[in-house]
Design a protein around this motif. Structure first.
Motif, PDB file in Angstrom:
ATOM      1  N   PRO A 105       0.813  -1.230   0.000  1.00 35.57           N
ATOM      2  CA  PRO A 105       0.000   0.000   0.000  1.00 35.57           C
ATOM      3  C   PRO A 105       0.844   1.277   0.000  1.00 35.57           C
ATOM      4  O   PRO A 105       0.531   2.239  -0.704  1.00 35.57           O
ATOM      5  N   GLY A 106       1.925   1.290   0.793  1.00 34.55           N
ATOM      6  CA  GLY A 106       2.809   2.456   0.784  1.00 34.55           C
ATOM      7  C   GLY A 106       3.486   2.641  -0.559  1.00 34.55           C
ATOM      8  O   GLY A 106       3.666   3.777  -1.025  1.00 34.55           O
ATOM      9  N   ARG A 109       0.959   4.234  -2.847  1.00 41.00           N
ATOM     10  CA  ARG A 109       0.799   5.673  -2.588  1.00 41.00           C
ATOM     11  C   ARG A 109       1.987   6.459  -3.143  1.00 41.00           C
ATOM     12  O   ARG A 109       1.809   7.543  -3.720  1.00 41.00           O
ATOM     13  N   GLN A 112       1.563   6.697  -6.747  1.00 39.58           N
ATOM     14  CA  GLN A 112       0.521   7.658  -7.099  1.00 39.58           C
ATOM     15  C   GLN A 112       1.068   9.084  -7.088  1.00 39.58           C
ATOM     16  O   GLN A 112       0.770   9.888  -7.984  1.00 39.58           O
ATOM     17  N   PHE A 135      -4.997   3.359 -10.465  1.00 38.84           N
ATOM     18  CA  PHE A 135      -4.876   3.072  -9.036  1.00 38.84           C
ATOM     19  C   PHE A 135      -6.150   2.478  -8.451  1.00 38.84           C
ATOM     20  O   PHE A 135      -6.103   1.829  -7.411  1.00 38.84           O
ATOM     21  N   SER A 139      -5.712  -0.960  -6.439  1.00 43.59           N
ATOM     22  CA  SER A 139      -6.283  -1.192  -5.103  1.00 43.59           C
ATOM     23  C   SER A 139      -7.089  -2.483  -5.065  1.00 43.59           C
ATOM     24  O   SER A 139      -7.038  -3.237  -4.089  1.00 43.59           O
TER      25      SER A 139
END
Length: 356
Positions: A105-106, A109, A112, A135, A139
């Motif tokens: 997840p990091g 991000r 992104q 994204f 996800s």
């Protein structure tokens, strides 16, 4: 016209009794592998390990060591390697997989933010709508990955029993295949027809090549994985062990494997180092490893292998891998070589029969 061509073709290839028996044996072999490959997995692993360890036994026997002590030494090396994999490598790889899953997840991000910066710098090539779509899909894939890891943990108890059975069966099979190799070969030969010119020719052509292939692939995996791990640790790249394992096993799939494994190597390096010089060093070293593997290591290890065209290799990987998964990929080149040997030996059988 078609009937005449068909009759000539049948007479050329199936007018001999041995050719018909050989065709039936091949048909039975492929049907058994297709429908019973999961059941035969311990046996297939044992055959591969026996081919590898037979080289060790032969080397020890060249130094005038009796066969039984040579078999015991080779088998002890195999057990030591198996224990190292079970109690050191697999737990380490599993920890790195879980760690990578937590950090994904990091990483997403960070990616992104990087994409937003790229969109601001080059709005004509990348729109905000495209970024949101990318994204959103990422996800969703991350959620699926998390569910898969949870499901894998919950379902690991039944599969653990099967793995324990395999861990008992494989060493036993390997030991007896090594110890009683001559008896097993003699027994299988006694089941074959007395006239086996075609079988003998194909077997003689394939025996050394299969041994060379399995031994060469094992050595190639160890060398490529070891060098990759040492280089990634030296460069400070995270998940060095996991990436080295992926790079090592990628050599099982010629051409395709190297291209696929480049993606996780590049992504992890990009998220860790960004577009700095460290990222470029990682990719340059990785490219050098692939270059040396394809142009130096493979020719040295597979000097006795049959020369197959790259198109034939890729086609064999796709076909046999689609049929039998991992084992189809692993044995794709030997099976392609087997088919090539059959097509070369078959016409010679009828030429010799005509001469007689």
């Amino acid at each position: 016209m078609f009937k005449e061509i068909y009759n000539k073709w049948m007479h050329r290839y199936f007018s001999d009794e041995e050719a018909i028996i050989f065709t039936l044996l091949l048909l039975v072999f492929f049907l058994v592998i297709i429908f019973f490959s999961r059941m035969l997995a311990p046996f297939l692993v044992s055959v591969v390990m026996t081919f590898l360890l037979q080289s060790v036994v032969n080397t020890l026997q060249r130094f005038r060591m009796p066969r039984l002590p040579a078999v015991i030494i080779a088998f002890s090396l195999f057990l030591g390697f198996l224990l190292a994999v079970l109690f050191w490598l697999l737990p380490l790889i599993w920890q790195q997989i879980l760690s990578l899953a937590r950090e994904l997840p990091g990483m997403v991000r960070a990616a992104q933010v990087w994409f937003v910066e790229m969109q601001s710098a080059y709005p004509q090539f990348l729109s905000q709508q495209h970024i949101d779509q990318i994204f959103t899909e990422a996800s969703g894939e991350l959620r699926k990955l998390g569910q898969w890891l949870v499901g894998l943990s919950l379902s690991s108890i039944p599969s653990l029993v099967a793995w324990l059975i395999y861990l008992i069966l494989v060493p036993i099979l390997v030991f007896f295949m090594l110890k009683d190799q001559e008896k097993l070969v003699a027994y299988v030969s006694s089941l074959m027809p007395e006239k086996r010119t075609l079988l003998s020719r194909v077997w003689n052509e394939m025996d050394d090549q299969i041994t060379n292939y399995i031994r060469g692939k094992a050595i190639e995996i160890l060398i490529v994985a070891g060098v990759t791990w040492a280089c990634f640790v030296w460069l400070g790249l995270g998940y060095a062990e996991l990436l080295a394992l992926l790079v090592g096993f990628s050599v099982l799939v010629p051409y395709i494997g190297a291209a696929v494994v480049t993606i996780p190597v590049a992504l992890i390096a990009l998220f860790q180092f960004g577009t700095s010089s460290d990222f470029l060093w990682v990719m340059a070293v990785y490219g050098l490893i692939q270059l040396l593997d394809g142009n130096v290591l493979v020719p040295l290890l597979f000097s006795e292998a049959v020369n197959l065209h790259p198109v034939s290799i890729i086609l064999a990987v796709l076909v046999f891998g689609g049929l039998w998964g991992f084992w189809g990929v692993f044995f794709a080149i030997p099976l392609a070589t087997l088919l090539k040997a059959i097509f070369h030996a078959w016409p010679k059988l009828h030429t010799e029969d005509a001469a007689d």
